[in-house]
Motif scaffolding. Structure first.
Motif, PDB file in Angstrom:
ATOM      1  N   LYS C  14      46.983  64.931   8.670  1.00  0.00           N
ATOM      2  CA  LYS C  14      45.558  64.834   9.019  1.00  0.00           C
ATOM      3  C   LYS C  14      44.958  63.660   8.280  1.00  0.00           C
ATOM      4  N   MET C  51      42.408  73.415  10.318  1.00  0.00           N
ATOM      5  CA  MET C  51      43.310  72.973  11.384  1.00  0.00           C
ATOM      6  C   MET C  51      43.883  74.171  12.121  1.00  0.00           C
ATOM      7  N   THR C  54      41.704  75.518  14.549  1.00  0.00           N
ATOM      8  CA  THR C  54      41.392  74.471  15.551  1.00  0.00           C
ATOM      9  C   THR C  54      39.988  73.890  15.373  1.00  0.00           C
ATOM     10  N   GLU C  56      39.611  71.449  13.261  1.00  0.00           N
ATOM     11  CA  GLU C  56      39.950  70.043  13.055  1.00  0.00           C
ATOM     12  C   GLU C  56      41.133  69.706  13.935  1.00  0.00           C
ATOM     13  N   LYS C  57      41.101  68.521  14.525  1.00  0.00           N
ATOM     14  CA  LYS C  57      42.260  68.060  15.284  1.00  0.00           C
ATOM     15  C   LYS C  57      43.290  67.506  14.299  1.00  0.00           C
ATOM     16  N   ASN C  59      46.520  64.830  13.446  1.00  0.00           N
ATOM     17  CA  ASN C  59      46.916  63.501  13.880  1.00  0.00           C
ATOM     18  C   ASN C  59      48.399  63.421  14.194  1.00  0.00           C
ATOM     19  N   THR C  71      48.645  73.737  18.641  1.00  0.00           N
ATOM     20  CA  THR C  71      47.966  72.473  18.901  1.00  0.00           C
ATOM     21  C   THR C  71      48.503  71.788  20.148  1.00  0.00           C
ATOM     22  N   LEU C  81      49.541  67.612  24.083  1.00  0.00           N
ATOM     23  CA  LEU C  81      48.368  68.162  23.391  1.00  0.00           C
ATOM     24  C   LEU C  81      47.760  69.311  24.198  1.00  0.00           C
TER      25      LEU C  81
END
Lengths: 220, 242, 259
Positions: C14, C51, C54, C56-57, C59, C71, C81
């Motif tokens: 992240k 995370m 969900t 936060e997205k 990376n 995710t 995704l």
């Protein structure tokens, strides 16, 4: 074809001429509003309720009633007392008075935001109330509220078409005359609308610029 | 406190105005003006409904809709905030018929004023929704609610409370702007005043009474919105705790 | 047959702009396991929970929950995704309790616990009410059903928040510094509720906490985060008794001094 370009170009100079009257009325009206607003704001802060309360009532009264009626009132009532105002003057006074009450609120917010300590420091330095206001309080109170005043400048500008109701030859009145003589309303009224839109967008952008600059100064 | 004072002043001056008017033999003005006031109130109420609907749709569309709708909302808001209410009124009144759309003046009046105030209201809605703490959105995610459910059940009810005072101001602006409809031949309060003025020349009396009637209606709006706010805050039991 | 992990972080990274908050995190949590996450602020520990919820997205990498990707989703034999529908299906397995409670201020304690079961799980009002009452009783608030959040103490609000999350019947519960916003004398009542959940319900729990005593007594495993990585993890006796990592020892002794 609904929209006639050649007609639009034909009337453009006439409307441009009338827009000068609109701009004059805006500037004069706003200067009056700025001055009256400060007077209202200061009188409302008066210690004596005999001053503060009537002024507060008057301000609320003007704020809560339509500008159009106030324009009529000034234009038609003053001659009864032997004071004859021409339409433009009556209109400018009405605009200034109406927006003066809005500016008064803005000033008041600005004055309220000056910390008490500034007053106390001025007293401690034995400054007279006049000098305290002029040199200490006003210079701190006004800059933060410039954007809010700017918004009312644009609002006042957008209300100038009301002057057409007492036949001031500003943009809207000119557009109406053009419309009634040629029976083509779409071009004049749309052009007037575009003029206002353009001016408002530019003015809003300027206000936002001033606001950012003020914020930067404030942050320093 | 100030508002209560204002109401008292309004009521007193209204009754005083009425008294003065009737004693001085202005009784003949009153029925006509009150009929006009009724039209003014009708336009204000209908315009308020249009404004609230437009503002909610445009404000939310500007925040959450896919781009074509969002773009449309932005154009609507900027267009109606950037031009004059009177220009908008005249445009709908004079130009729409050229497109073959002929509406009754009353409809034009309600639509124009409603759309105008709605554009300002859209920013009120947007601001109030944006002011709801982010944690509330996060809680709805953690409870697996959809965005629509979250907005409708959790976010909007909270934003509603914050919207009431600015809407009160907008409704007063709406009331004031209804005077413009007298310029498109609707016989509202302002129109009646003009008409009587031209036939009787009792300018001072007529316009004073008219201003006082407007003030009285404005005071009713203010008091009503105060009451609504108190009720809404009461339903949330003062503040959001910690 | 081996038991599948309930939660699995697989190389999860992240970043906020140039700042890497979590650097290729690998972490497996077994069903029913209680994991405490500790570490200095800025170590990325809260991000792990956010995370997983969900909020936060991510990376890079994949998070798995209950054998399925959270995710991401399977499409044509590849992982792509996740779309909104997949996220909504997967979120149902996870519940979260926040540091600042995030109760809905315009709803009573009971309504807070009924809202999502009715709108999301489509339970009838009666079922949702029965479930909410049962859970509010369990957290010791049977007498506060009709109180609004503003009428409750911080500890009571947090207990409502726990009941609200449980009403969705999650398999994994996340606790994000749930006692940090509380006055000291209210911490105990909330921790007691969590203890009770641990013994009575079959829940996988992941908690970020500053309550070292509680972590030591309650958790099956403690993860010490430092600089976006797990610097050390193991059973509480090991972390609190004989930490191998210098950073862990420094952090824990600093925590002790604070007491």
């Amino acid at each position: 074809m609904l929209w006639d370009w050649s007609y639009a170009f034909e009337i453009l100079p006439i409307l441009a001429q009338a827009s000068l009257v609109t701009i004059q009325a805006t500037l004069l009206g706003f200067v009056l509003a700025l001055v009256l607003g400060l007077v209202f704001a200061l009188l409302r802060m008066a210690k004596s309720p005999w001053i503060a309360l009537p002024v507060a009532t008057l301000v609320e009264f003007i704020r809560s009633t339509p500008l159009l009626i106030q324009i009529f009132f000034l234009y038609f009532v003053f001659p009864e007392f032997g004071v004859s105002l021409d339409a433009f003057t009556a209109g400018v006074i009405a605009l200034g008075l109406h927006y003066g009450t809005y500016c008064a609120e803005v000033y008041r917010a600005g004055l309220d935001n000056v910390p008490r300590g500034q007053w106390e420091a001025s007293t401690a330095l034995n400054l007279s109330p006049f000098h305290t206001f002029r040199d200490i309080i006003i210079p701190q109170a006004i800059p933060p509220v410039v954007p809010a005043l700017g918004n009312y400048f644009v609002a006042l500008f957008k209300e100038t078409p009301l002057l057409s109701a007492i036949a001031v030859l500003e943009l809207m009145q000119q557009a109406k005359i053009l419309g009634s003589t040629t029976f083509r309303y779409i071009e004049p009224i749309t052009l007037v609308g575009l003029f206002f839109l353009l001016f408002s967008l530019v003015a809003s952008a300027l206000i936002r610029m001033v606001e950012r600059r003020l914020n930067r100064i404030g942050a320093r | 406190m100030v508002m209560r004072k204002l109401v008292v002043v309004a009521v007193v001056s209204f009754s005083a105005g009425l008294a003065v008017a009737s004693f001085a033999g202005f009784r003949e003005f009153i029925p006509g003006l009150l009929e006009g006031a009724l039209v003014t109130i009708q336009i204000t109420l209908a315009g308020a409904v249009v404004a609230v609907i437009c503002a909610t749709v445009a404000g939310l569309a500007k925040m959450y809709a896919p781009w074509p709708l969002r773009w449309l909302a932005v154009v609507y808001i900027e267009l109606f905030r950037g031009t004059s209410a009177l220009v908008q009124l005249f445009w709908l009144f004079f130009v729409l018929p050229l497109f073959g759309v002929t509406l009754a003046p009353m409809t034009v009046a309600i639509a124009a004023l409603g759309l105008n105030i709605g554009a300002y209201g859209a920013e009120v809605v947007r601001g109030a929704v944006a002011a709801v703490p982010r944690g509330q959105w996060e809680a709805t995610t953690a409870l697996n609610m959809s965005r629509t459910q979250a907005l409708r059940r959790i976010i909007l009810p909270q934003a509603f409370v914050a919207m009431i005072p600015p809407w009160g101001n907008l409704f007063i602006e709406l009331l004031k702007s209804t005077a413009l409809v007298s310029l498109i031949t609707i016989s509202d309060l302002a129109f009646r005043a003009q008409q009587m003025n031209q036939t009787t020349f009792r300018t001072l009396e007529i316009f004073t009474i008219v201003l006082v009637i407007y003030l009285a209606i404005a005071s009713i709006i203010t008091v009503g919105m105060r009451a609504l706010e108190q009720k809404a805050v009461g339903a949330m039991v003062r503040g959001r705790g910690h | 047959m081996t038991v599948q992990p309930m939660v699995k972080f697989d190389g999860v990274t992240k970043r906020y702009g140039a700042l890497t908050v979590l650097d290729s995190l690998d972490l497996e949590i077994m069903p029913g396991e209680k994991v405490a996450v500790i570490g200095p602020s800025g170590s990325g520990k809260t991000t792990v929970l956010r995370m997983l919820m969900t909020l936060e997205k991510i990376n890079d990498g994949v998070i798995w929950v209950d054998g399925e990707p959270l995710t991401h989703m399977h499409k044509d034999g590849r992982l792509v995704l996740a779309d909104a529908a997949h996220l909504r299906r997967m979120r149902g397995k996870i519940g979260m309790v926040f540091q600042h409670f995030n109760l809905f201020p315009h709803m009573s304690a009971l309504k807070n616990c009924m809202e999502a079961p009715v709108t999301v799980l489509k339970l009838s009002k009666e079922e949702a009410r029965a479930r909410a009452v049962e859970l509010l009783e369990m957290v010791g608030l049977a007498d506060k059903l009709d109180h609004y959040p503003a009428q409750l103490s911080g500890g009571q609000q947090q207990r409502v928040a726990i009941a609200r999350a449980l009403a969705m019947r999650p398999k994994v519960m996340l606790f994000d510094e749930v006692t940090s916003a509380l006055d000291p004398e209210l911490v105990g009542e909330v921790l007691n509720v969590i203890r009770r959940l641990g013994s009575e319900l079959d829940l996988t729990m992941l908690m970020v906490t500053h309550q070292m005593g509680f972590a030591r007594e309650f958790a099956d495993r403690v993860c010490f985060f430092y600089g976006g990585k797990i610097a050390e993890q193991g059973p509480p006796e090991q972390i609190f008794g004989q930490a191998q990592n210098e950073r862990t020892r420094q952090f824990l002794s600093a925590c002790l001094e604070a007491i």
